[in-house]
Scaffold this active site. Structure first.
Site, short mmCIF file in Angstrom:
data_model
loop_
_atom_site.label_atom_id
_atom_site.label_comp_id
_atom_site.label_asym_id
_atom_site.label_seq_id
_atom_site.Cartn_x
_atom_site.Cartn_y
_atom_site.Cartn_z
N LYS A 144 0.77 -1.50 -0.36
CA LYS A 144 -0.24 -0.06 -0.14
C LYS A 144 0.60 1.15 -0.03
O LYS A 144 2.14 1.53 0.71
CB LYS A 144 -1.07 0.00 1.18
CG LYS A 144 -1.66 -0.98 1.31
CD LYS A 144 -2.62 -1.02 0.28
CE LYS A 144 -4.22 -1.90 -0.03
NZ LYS A 144 -4.73 -2.16 -0.83
N HIS B 198 -9.80 -8.35 -9.17
CA HIS B 198 -9.40 -8.18 -8.20
C HIS B 198 -10.03 -9.77 -7.00
O HIS B 198 -10.92 -10.27 -7.59
CB HIS B 198 -9.87 -6.54 -7.59
CG HIS B 198 -9.99 -6.88 -6.32
ND1 HIS B 198 -11.67 -6.64 -5.70
CD2 HIS B 198 -9.36 -6.17 -5.26
CE1 HIS B 198 -10.97 -6.04 -4.42
NE2 HIS B 198 -9.43 -5.79 -4.64
#
Length: 390
Positions: free
Chosen positions: A182, A320
């Site tokens: 991230k 995803h």
């Protein structure tokens, strides 16, 4: 083959992880179970699905509109020429009376039910869903194995320097070779430090991607793009709001390396807008739609096939979700690869208990249907939804 009943239950995800935008602490998930009249090996065929990761449970619209429409449809109207359930026909029945636009309000509940129907159909045909998808859309056998990378590098409430290295080392030890971390949850300097920390361990920058989860303004995204460009990472994911196509195009013009997006696009029209107006470059950038969140398996597969006719190779798709539903499409369509969340998101993250990654590759699922039966914790939750059917 007929649908006898459909049920939904909302469960907590039970995760303290966070990305740069929100925490998963309050996240809930919808599990769907579809009971059919087909009997296989002495037991009724039940299709299961859940609405993936990152969107809250969506049972209210299922119960208010979509399940009643499905159950009120003529059984014959839901069948294919072989008299198996046809999920594409079920999809059209569920969408009767829906106004165009605002797809996120219905694509997730509808797509989750549609995915559960595919699980039931594949089980009734005694095929892995990946094999049924490959036969239906490619007319060839499914892939024997697929590439798989880890979506990790999370921010935790007790995060400290060195956490990224420790986490990625665990994934390397487990057989993964490519990672994602991230960005956007700390300052630019601190996030770049995390990238440098990860690269000291991985070495090859093509083994590392970063994900901003749509956190940045155009200016912030461009600042990060300039700072990340020298690393030549595998991709820079969701730098801006997923529907800000002008910002997306600005980043694509400024950033010479690969970009990725798609998990927060909820219709074929959304994806085509990204391709046409968001600056995405065929042969360089990636699309990451989430199957049950974009109206389900059939819509996803149709979209990938249509994009291929416009120059978007199947290898540009990394769905995803990090779950058996996405894995079935990767193995069935021969896509670029899977995402994985090993040890994250409780029962809802990961693959079958006996699935092992080696050298960054994962074997294709062999169980009939999606294969949730191989995930003991998740399948136990699914069986509770259908307990009196079993």
């Amino acid at each position: 083959m007929r649908v006898l009943d459909v049920r939904e239950a909302a469960l907590p995800m039970r995760s303290d992880l966070r990305n740069s935008v929100f925490s998963f602490a309050e996240m809930t998930v919808s599990i769907v179970a579809v009971l059919t009249d087909r009997i296989v090996e002495g037991a009724p065929v039940i299709g299961y699905a859940f609405n993936s990761i990152g969107r809250y449970a969506c049972g209210e619209p299922m119960r208010a509109r979509f399940i009643p429409r499905l159950m009120q449809s003529s059984p014959e109207a839901l069948l294919d020429r072989d008299c198996f359930l046809d999920p594409s026909k079920a999809l059209q029945c569920m969408l009767v009376g829906e106004k165009p636009g605002g797809d996120a309000a219905r694509s997730v509940p509808v797509g989750t039910i549609e995915t559960a129907l595919w699980d039931a159909v594949a089980k009734a045909r005694r095929l892995p869903l990946a094999e049924l998808v490959s036969q239906s859309w490619r007319q060839r056998p499914m892939e024997a194995r697929v590439p798989c990378y880890v979506g990790g590098g999370w921010y935790r409430p007790d995060s400290k320097p060195g956490d990224v290295t420790e986490e990625l080392q665990r994934h390397l030890d487990a057989g993964y070779t490519h990672m994602k971390i991230k960005v956007g949850g700390l300052s630019l300097a601190e996030d770049i430090g995390r990238v440098e920390e990860a690269l000291k361990l991985l070495g090859d920058p093509r083994q590392l991607s970063v994900d901003a989860n749509g956190r940045f303004s155009t200016k912030e995204a461009l600042d990060y793009a300039r700072a990340l460009a020298p690393f030549k990472l595998r991709w820079f994911e969701e730098p801006c709001h997923p529907n800000d196509f002008e910002a997306s195009a600005a980043v694509a013009e400024a950033y010479s390396e690969a970009l990725a997006t798609g998990e927060n696009l909820f219709s074929s029209q959304d994806v085509w807008n990204q391709v046409r107006f968001g600056g995405w470059r065929k042969g360089r950038d990636y699309l990451q739609m989430d199957p049950p969140q974009i109206y389900g398996i059939g819509t996803y597969a149709d979209l990938v096939k249509e994009l291929a006719t416009h120059g978007w190779d199947y290898c540009r798709h990394f769905p995803h979700g990090g779950n058996q539903m996405s894995l079935a499409l990767v193995a069935g369509l021969g896509l670029g690869g899977c995402e994985a969340y090993p040890g994250f998101f409780g029962a809802f993250g990961g693959y079958a208990d006996d699935c092992h990654v080696s050298g960054g590759w994962m074997p294709a699922p062999q169980r009939p249907g999606i294969g949730f039966e191989g995930q003991s914790r998740l399948h136990a939750l699914m069986r509770e939804v259908a307990v009196d059917w079993i």
